[in-house]
Scaffold this motif. Structure first.
Motif, PDB file in Angstrom:
ATOM      1  N   LEU A 359      47.869  41.065  34.384  1.00  0.00           N
ATOM      2  CA  LEU A 359      47.023  41.445  35.593  1.00  0.00           C
ATOM      3  C   LEU A 359      45.800  42.122  34.940  1.00  0.00           C
ATOM      4  CD1 LEU A 359      49.395  43.424  38.314  1.00  0.00           C
ATOM      5  CD2 LEU A 359      48.284  41.105  38.502  1.00  0.00           C
ATOM      6  N   LYS A 360      45.696  42.657  33.733  1.00  0.00           N
ATOM      7  CA  LYS A 360      44.694  43.329  33.173  1.00  0.00           C
ATOM      8  C   LYS A 360      44.041  42.408  32.436  1.00  0.00           C
ATOM      9  CE  LYS A 360      46.355  46.941  31.031  1.00  0.00           C
ATOM     10  NZ  LYS A 360      46.549  48.276  30.427  1.00  0.00           N
ATOM     11  N   TYR A 361      44.493  41.480  31.830  1.00  0.00           N
ATOM     12  CA  TYR A 361      43.933  40.704  30.949  1.00  0.00           C
ATOM     13  C   TYR A 361      43.808  39.138  31.453  1.00  0.00           C
ATOM     14  CZ  TYR A 361      45.041  44.705  27.825  1.00  0.00           C
ATOM     15  OH  TYR A 361      45.174  45.695  27.662  1.00  0.00           O
ATOM     16  N   SER A 362      43.736  39.080  32.741  1.00  0.00           N
ATOM     17  CA  SER A 362      43.531  37.580  33.292  1.00  0.00           C
ATOM     18  C   SER A 362      42.873  37.887  34.596  1.00  0.00           C
ATOM     19  CB  SER A 362      44.867  36.799  33.409  1.00  0.00           C
ATOM     20  OG  SER A 362      45.549  37.300  34.640  1.00  0.00           O
ATOM     21  N   ALA A 363      42.375  36.893  35.286  1.00  0.00           N
ATOM     22  CA  ALA A 363      41.859  36.982  36.845  1.00  0.00           C
ATOM     23  C   ALA A 363      42.483  35.794  37.657  1.00  0.00           C
ATOM     24  CB  ALA A 363      40.397  36.875  36.507  1.00  0.00           C
ATOM     25  N   ASP A 364      43.130  35.092  36.852  1.00  0.00           N
ATOM     26  CA  ASP A 364      43.729  34.159  37.815  1.00  0.00           C
ATOM     27  C   ASP A 364      45.042  34.487  38.411  1.00  0.00           C
ATOM     28  OD1 ASP A 364      43.742  31.543  38.817  1.00  0.00           O
ATOM     29  OD2 ASP A 364      43.491  30.472  37.009  1.00  0.00           O
ATOM     30  N   LYS A 365      45.751  33.418  38.809  1.00  0.00           N
ATOM     31  CA  LYS A 365      47.288  33.836  39.273  1.00  0.00           C
ATOM     32  C   LYS A 365      48.323  34.027  37.921  1.00  0.00           C
ATOM     33  CE  LYS A 365      48.867  29.044  38.652  1.00  0.00           C
ATOM     34  NZ  LYS A 365      49.704  28.246  38.794  1.00  0.00           N
ATOM     35  N   ILE A 366      49.039  34.554  38.383  1.00  0.00           N
ATOM     36  CA  ILE A 366      50.221  34.742  37.344  1.00  0.00           C
ATOM     37  C   ILE A 366      51.624  34.182  37.718  1.00  0.00           C
ATOM     38  CG2 ILE A 366      51.869  36.480  36.322  1.00  0.00           C
ATOM     39  CD1 ILE A 366      49.384  38.453  36.989  1.00  0.00           C
TER      40      ILE A 366
END
Ligand code: ATP
Ligand code: MG
Length: 450
Positions: A359-366
């Motif tokens: 969550l912290k190191y991306s902005a897209d879906k997971i």
């Protein structure tokens, strides 16, 4: 009592006991054999006399025949029925008085003890019947003191007793030397432990030769333990210094903003709000860090295993984070439920740590997935964010390690998450594998053996 003294005394007692038993057996066997030989001698003599008497019948030469066979301290008699002594030759009056004439018509031999001038003595008494055609049966009686045997018995007794004493002394001296030699590493260990206890510094035992025995193994184990303690002490020191360092930065920030507020008050509202916000942010950071420290401290405690459905666990965790962070988290799986024996709370903590990073190191879906093969269950968490440079992949599990300190300052990490996650998974005999492409995303996989 010192262990060497104990070993020494015990081995000596054992050796002496063994020797005493062996000597007693040797002594009695020797005496039996000697008496047997003496008995055979007397019977040989009786046979010889019998032959001569049978040849001559009873003649005037009877005393001469008997005298020829007479040895020291003995008598030879011919006894007629009714215990009448027909004739007797002797050179031991006392013996002939003590042993009464008794007519018997069966061949026999006995050992008897009579009182002599110098205490008791053993004597042999043999009776041999002789058939003399029309004159009937006469009894030949031969008796001898076993003086030679007494002497040999005394000599043997002295030899056996002195050899036992000699062996005991040798065993005491040798045992002392041997036990000192064997216990040397133990003494070394005691003095090393003593030194450690007094000085508080870790010292290893010096063992020059590999003796390939239990003591060598013991010393090696002790040295390994010292190495480990030393390592742990260093790690602890390092941790305290790293942790203080980590606290220092947010505390400095908080203090300077607090000073600013103290000096300027709340006149400049924008500045004041900014200061309070920063103080709040840094305090949260410290709070999170303290929680992480507590987690770290608890890692040494053993895990509590319980039957857990991993699919349900991943689903609920993803749902919680999804609603808090308002981000898309997809979960895919091919088996449900997937029941395994794990420490549910701790595995949840691992999933949270990995999802938190994603969550912290991306902005897209997971994307999350759960897979299973013959040996392992794999929980994967994939993000499409900034990724981790290849050369940094080896370091990210270290305590307090952050790839980009400046960047992480904004995300508020302390660099403890992956270290805690890895330690928990290791407690389950599993591992975490992270692959990443800088700029396109990261895949973290929790691999748990079934
Ligand atoms: N999914 C990811 N994408 C990019 N970088 C990552 C990812 N996961 C971890 N990292 C890098 O690895 C570093 C270590 O991660 P770790 O989770 O241990 O610490 P943190 O996230 O900085 O702090 P904490 O988790 O203790 O709050 C991070 O600082 C980050 O630089
Ligand atoms: Mg993290």
């Amino acid at each position: 009592m010192r262990i060497t003294t104990k070993i020494n005394l015990l081995t000596t007692a054992w050796i002496v006991g063994l020797l005493v038993v062996i000597n007693i057996i040797v002594f009695f066997l020797f005496m039996e054999t000697m008496i047997h030989m003496e008995q055979n001698n007397i019977f040989d003599k009786a046979d010889q006399i019998t032959k001569e008497i049978e040849k001559d019948q009873i003649s005037n030469d009877l005393d001469k025949i008997l005298n020829n066979s007479l040895v020291e301290d003995s008598f030879i008699r011919i006894i007629l029925p009714g215990n009448r002594v027909m004739t007797e030759v002797t050179n031991d009056k006392i013996l002939s008085q003590k042993i009464k004439a008794k007519y018997v018509n069966t061949k026999n031999i006995k050992t008897r003890v009579i009182a002599g001038q110098k205490g008791e003595v053993q004597v042999l008494v043999a009776n041999v019947p002789i058939r003399l055609g029309n004159q009937g049966v006469i009894c030949l009686q031969i008796s001898e003191r076993l003086l030679g045997l007494e002497l040999r018995r005394e000599i043997l007794r002295v030899i056996l007793i002195s050899s036992t004493i000699f062996a005991a002394v040798l065993s005491l001296i040798g045992g002392r030397w041997l036990s000192n030699l064997i216990m040397k590493p133990v003494f070394n260990m005691i003095s090393t432990m003593d030194r450690i206890e007094k000085s508080g510094s870790m010292v290893k035992i010096d063992m020059q030769k590999d003796t390939k025995d239990e003591l060598y193994t013991m010393v090696m184990t002790f040295n390994k333990m010292i190495d480990r303690l030393q390592g742990n002490m260093e790690k602890q020191k390092q941790f305290v210094s790293d942790a203080s360092h980590e606290f220092k930065t947010p505390l400095t920030v908080i203090k300077s903003y607090a000073n600013l507020l103290q000096r300027q008050g709340f006149q400049d509202e924008i500045m004041a709000r900014d200061a309070v916000q920063t103080i709040h942010l840094e305090t949260t950071r410290i709070q999170k860090m303290t929680e992480a420290f507590l987690d770290l401290a608890n890692l040494d405690n053993s895990i509590v295993l319980n039957e857990t459905d991993l699919v349900a666990l991943c689903q609920s965790t993803a749902d919680q984070l999804q609603s808090v962070y308002k981000r898309e988290i997809n979960l895919s799986f091919s088996y449900s439920p997937l029941i395994v024996s794990v420490d549910e709370l701790r595995i949840k903590q691992v999933i949270v740590i990995l999802l938190d990073n994603a969550l912290k190191y991306s902005a897209d879906k997971i994307d999350c997935f759960i897979e299973k093969n013959d040996e392992n269950i794999i929980i994967g968490i994939k993000d499409y964010g900034i990724g981790i440079p290849q050369e940094e992949l080896g370091n990210i599990f270290e305590r307090f390690y952050r790839v980009d300190k400046a960047r992480n300052r904004e995300t508020g990490g302390s660099g403890l998450g992956l270290h805690i996650a890895e330690s928990i998974v290791k407690l389950h005999n599993g591992k975490i594998e992270i692959t990443s492409n800088e700029g396109s995303g990261t895949l973290a996989r929790i691999i748990l053996p079934i």
